[in-house]
Design a protein around this motif. Structure first.
Motif, mmCIF file in Angstrom:
data_model
loop_
_atom_site.group_PDB
_atom_site.id
_atom_site.type_symbol
_atom_site.label_atom_id
_atom_site.label_comp_id
_atom_site.label_asym_id
_atom_site.label_seq_id
_atom_site.Cartn_x
_atom_site.Cartn_y
_atom_site.Cartn_z
ATOM 1 N N ALA A 295 0.836 -1.191 0.000
ATOM 2 C CA ALA A 295 0.000 0.000 0.000
ATOM 3 C C ALA A 295 0.872 1.241 0.000
ATOM 4 O O ALA A 295 2.001 1.215 0.473
ATOM 5 C CB ALA A 295 -0.905 -0.015 1.233
ATOM 6 N N PRO A 296 0.351 2.367 -0.537
ATOM 7 C CA PRO A 296 1.137 3.600 -0.508
ATOM 8 C C PRO A 296 1.514 3.957 0.922
ATOM 9 O O PRO A 296 0.686 3.931 1.820
ATOM 10 C CB PRO A 296 0.171 4.633 -1.106
ATOM 11 C CG PRO A 296 -0.820 3.842 -1.886
ATOM 12 C CD PRO A 296 -0.957 2.531 -1.175
ATOM 13 N N GLY A 297 2.769 4.293 1.120
ATOM 14 C CA GLY A 297 3.220 4.682 2.447
ATOM 15 C C GLY A 297 3.652 3.530 3.320
ATOM 16 O O GLY A 297 4.201 3.744 4.391
ATOM 17 N N LEU A 298 3.397 2.298 2.917
ATOM 18 C CA LEU A 298 3.825 1.132 3.682
ATOM 19 C C LEU A 298 4.849 0.349 2.873
ATOM 20 O O LEU A 298 4.785 0.316 1.647
ATOM 21 C CB LEU A 298 2.639 0.225 4.011
ATOM 22 C CG LEU A 298 1.659 0.727 5.069
ATOM 23 C CD1 LEU A 298 0.501 -0.249 5.205
ATOM 24 C CD2 LEU A 298 2.354 0.897 6.413
ATOM 25 N N PRO A 299 5.789 -0.300 3.549
ATOM 26 C CA PRO A 299 6.758 -1.105 2.804
ATOM 27 C C PRO A 299 6.087 -2.313 2.154
ATOM 28 O O PRO A 299 5.037 -2.785 2.604
ATOM 29 C CB PRO A 299 7.750 -1.559 3.889
ATOM 30 C CG PRO A 299 7.448 -0.744 5.098
ATOM 31 C CD PRO A 299 6.023 -0.322 4.995
ATOM 32 N N ALA A 300 6.702 -2.815 1.105
ATOM 33 C CA ALA A 300 6.287 -4.090 0.530
ATOM 34 C C ALA A 300 6.688 -5.208 1.492
ATOM 35 O O ALA A 300 7.679 -5.093 2.213
ATOM 36 C CB ALA A 300 6.946 -4.290 -0.826
ATOM 37 N N VAL A 301 5.911 -6.275 1.516
ATOM 38 C CA VAL A 301 6.159 -7.390 2.434
ATOM 39 C C VAL A 301 6.544 -8.628 1.634
ATOM 40 O O VAL A 301 5.863 -8.997 0.673
ATOM 41 C CB VAL A 301 4.912 -7.694 3.287
ATOM 42 C CG1 VAL A 301 5.157 -8.900 4.187
ATOM 43 C CG2 VAL A 301 4.530 -6.478 4.129
ATOM 44 N N THR A 302 7.641 -9.268 2.025
ATOM 45 C CA THR A 302 8.085 -10.512 1.408
ATOM 46 C C THR A 302 8.485 -11.481 2.520
ATOM 47 O O THR A 302 8.916 -11.052 3.598
ATOM 48 C CB THR A 302 9.256 -10.245 0.435
ATOM 49 O OG1 THR A 302 9.537 -11.405 -0.339
ATOM 50 C CG2 THR A 302 10.507 -9.798 1.169
#
Length: 557
Positions: A295-302
């Motif tokens: 989401a905008p403003g949140l880091p990508a999650v892996t």
């Protein structure tokens, strides 16, 4: 950058190139992007969604009229880290353009000037001489400062530049945004911490430790790792390893950890240890964050699992090279065929010049049918010539496993399944279990005493020089313990490497769910391109000198 304005005669493709260039420029900065005199960042990153304008129906040939409303909309306030939110959507035969901004990003005057500049651009685009006058009104909206709506008296260019958001410090924000990536993890159990520190377990009471490190009961940034790929933070949730369990508590802590990492500047976060498997391999975390992606403003999650698979296979290769063994001359046993184990097996066989002489597959009791299907698929693809499924009886491993020359293990929380004393001389073990699936003290003792087996961990990588620093504001006792902790020099946990690699711009996908073969290969190639190698052969924090293990190098096949 934003101050340049839109050149006359610019086409859509020109605008697209300009946005792409600015986004790439913004990603070169560590921490905050420098601001222009008006307040907006020198370069920005963008998040786009798609709108099919054909939904508005055929063009009527009439000039568009532009008016302004100060009402609420269906769009929520911008998420953390988003300064400006623009949306366009058809509504009742009109095109409604919504401008929203975080209250802490704009002063009321700057927001008014910015909205007026957007309106002026729409007027120009519509080919209209100007909209009908709009009466002044006031209003307060969630996420927006209270303001008076009025027509800007500034020229359009000046309005844009005066509308730059003010980068005021936000209450509760960290003092800086210093990270490129982060790892969300947890603390070892108090018993394990005591063993690491060489003190009785009673000397480290659980709740006192928790209160010391997490006085607010929330995740905390504990460490920063500086590497050639960027800076990675360790964000720890207030949970010990022996407390881990699926459910809302762990999900809530993990989601708050992701938010903290984003506030510190991280573009990508990965998940440590058992967190991926306890959170639906990352999908439950995304749902908790209210997103199906970054989401905008949140880091990508892996999840971190693809880089872990690469680490296991690279360690296997390094161990074979160090002992002078060939894969095609060995019986190879894989113990634990979950996400990491099955994907590591796939990558090892795919990258091998020739398959192992014989392959054994072993997992928990009752896994036989699933493993037989896996064996059939491997045979059909020509990745292996001889494969056998063996199931454990009770807690220990089958006798056949102890007859293998190479054992690769990836078991989650299974305890000491592997009996070190039963290993035949010359055996090599690469273990990525968490915790290790054998008694590590006995393993080190046998390598010191008999020098006839090689037993190493499989979860570390060497991505170049590494500098570790405790986070600011930690209690003195925690800093002292951190600085006294032994480490394998210049190494990084593979799950942590995954988020750094992704944040660096490498062409690798985010990993949620199981690691499929194309994803494993993509991470293998990206690690290769970055010069990343297997870490020195090690067990826990001790490097293993293979030259001293005479009976491993010259042992049986």
């Amino acid at each position: 950058g934003p101050a340049a304005g839109r050149p006359g005669g610019a086409r859509f493709e020109d605008d697209l190139r300009r946005v792409a260039t600015e986004t790439a420029e913004a990603r070169t900065y560590e921490g905050p992007v420098p601001s222009l005199p008006g307040g907006l960042p020198l370069a920005s990153q963008f998040f786009f969604t798609y709108l099919d304008f054909s939904a508005l129906g055929p063009e009527s040939g009439r000039a568009l009229a532009v008016s302004r409303e100060d009402g609420d909309s269906v769009f929520t306030p911008p998420p953390a880290g988003t300064d400006v939110f623009l949306a366009a959507a058809p509504e009742g035969g009109r095109l409604r353009v919504t401008v929203r901004a975080a209250a802490t990003a704009f002063s009321p005057e700057a927001l008014t000037a910015f909205a007026d500049a957007v309106r002026d651009d729409l007027v120009e685009a519509a080919g209209s001489a100007g909209p009908a006058p709009v009466p002044e009104r006031t209003g307060r909206q969630a996420g927006r400062p209270e303001r008076t709506v009025r027509k800007s008296a500034l020229p359009k260019r000046a309005a844009r530049e005066s509308a730059r958001p003010e980068r005021a410090a936000r209450e509760g924000d960290p003092p800086d945004r210093c990270l490129d990536a982060a790892l969300i993890g947890y603390l070892p159990s108090p018993g394990d911490l005591a063993r690491m520190a060489g003190v009785p377990e009673a000397a480290l009471p659980r709740e006192e430790l928790r209160s010391l490190l997490f006085p607010a009961g929330r995740p905390r940034h504990l460490e920063t790792l500086s590497t050639p790929l960027g800076r990675s933070g360790f964000v720890c949730v207030p949970v010990f390893a022996d407390e881990l369990a699926p459910g809302e508590a762990l999900l809530g802590h993990t989601a708050r950890g992701v938010e903290l990492a984003g506030a510190l500047g991280a573009r990508t976060v990965s998940l440590a240890g058992m967190i991926p498997s306890l959170t639906g391999y990352g999908f439950d975390v995304l749902r908790k964050l209210g997103a199906t992606g970054a989401a905008p403003g949140l880091p990508a999650v892996t999840t971190g699992h693809a880089a872990t698979v690469v680490s296991v296979v690279r360690t296997v290769r390094a161990a074979l090279d160090a002992t002078g063994r060939r894969l095609d001359a060995l019986t190879v046993a894989f113990v634990g065929l979950g996400s990491i184990g099955s994907s590591s097996l796939e990558l090892l066989l795919t990258r091998a010049h020739r398959p192992p002489a014989r392959l054994l597959l072993c997992d928990a009791p009752g896994s036989g049918p699933r493993l037989k299907e896996l064996a059939e698929r491997l045979m059909e693809r020509g990745l292996v010539e001889e494969v056998e499924v063996v199931e454990p009886e009770g807690h220990g491993l089958p006798d056949a496993v102890y007859g293998a020359g190479l054992i690769v293990a990836a078991v989650g929380g299974g305890g000491a399944l592997l009996d070190v004393e039963r290993l035949a001389p010359g055996t090599t073990v690469v273990d990525d279990s968490f915790p290790h699936c054998f008694d590590t003290a006995r393993a080190l003792n046998r390598m010191d005493r008999a020098k006839d087996v090689l037993i190493v961990g499989g979860g570390l990588l060497d991505a170049g020089p590494v500098r570790r620093e405790p986070a600011e504001g930690l209690p003195a006792a925690a800093v002292a313990g951190y600085l006294a902790r032994p480490m394998v020099p210049d190494t990084i946990a593979s799950c942590r490497f995954e988020s750094l690699l992704h944040a660096s711009g490498a062409a690798v996908p985010l990993v949620r769910g199981l690691v499929d073969p194309p994803t494993g290969l993509a991470y293998w190639e990206a690690a290769e391109a970055s010069g990343t190698r297997a870490a020195p052969l090690h067990l826990l924090t001790r490097s293993i000198d293979v030259d001293g293990l005479d009976r491993v190098v010259s042992g049986r096949d």
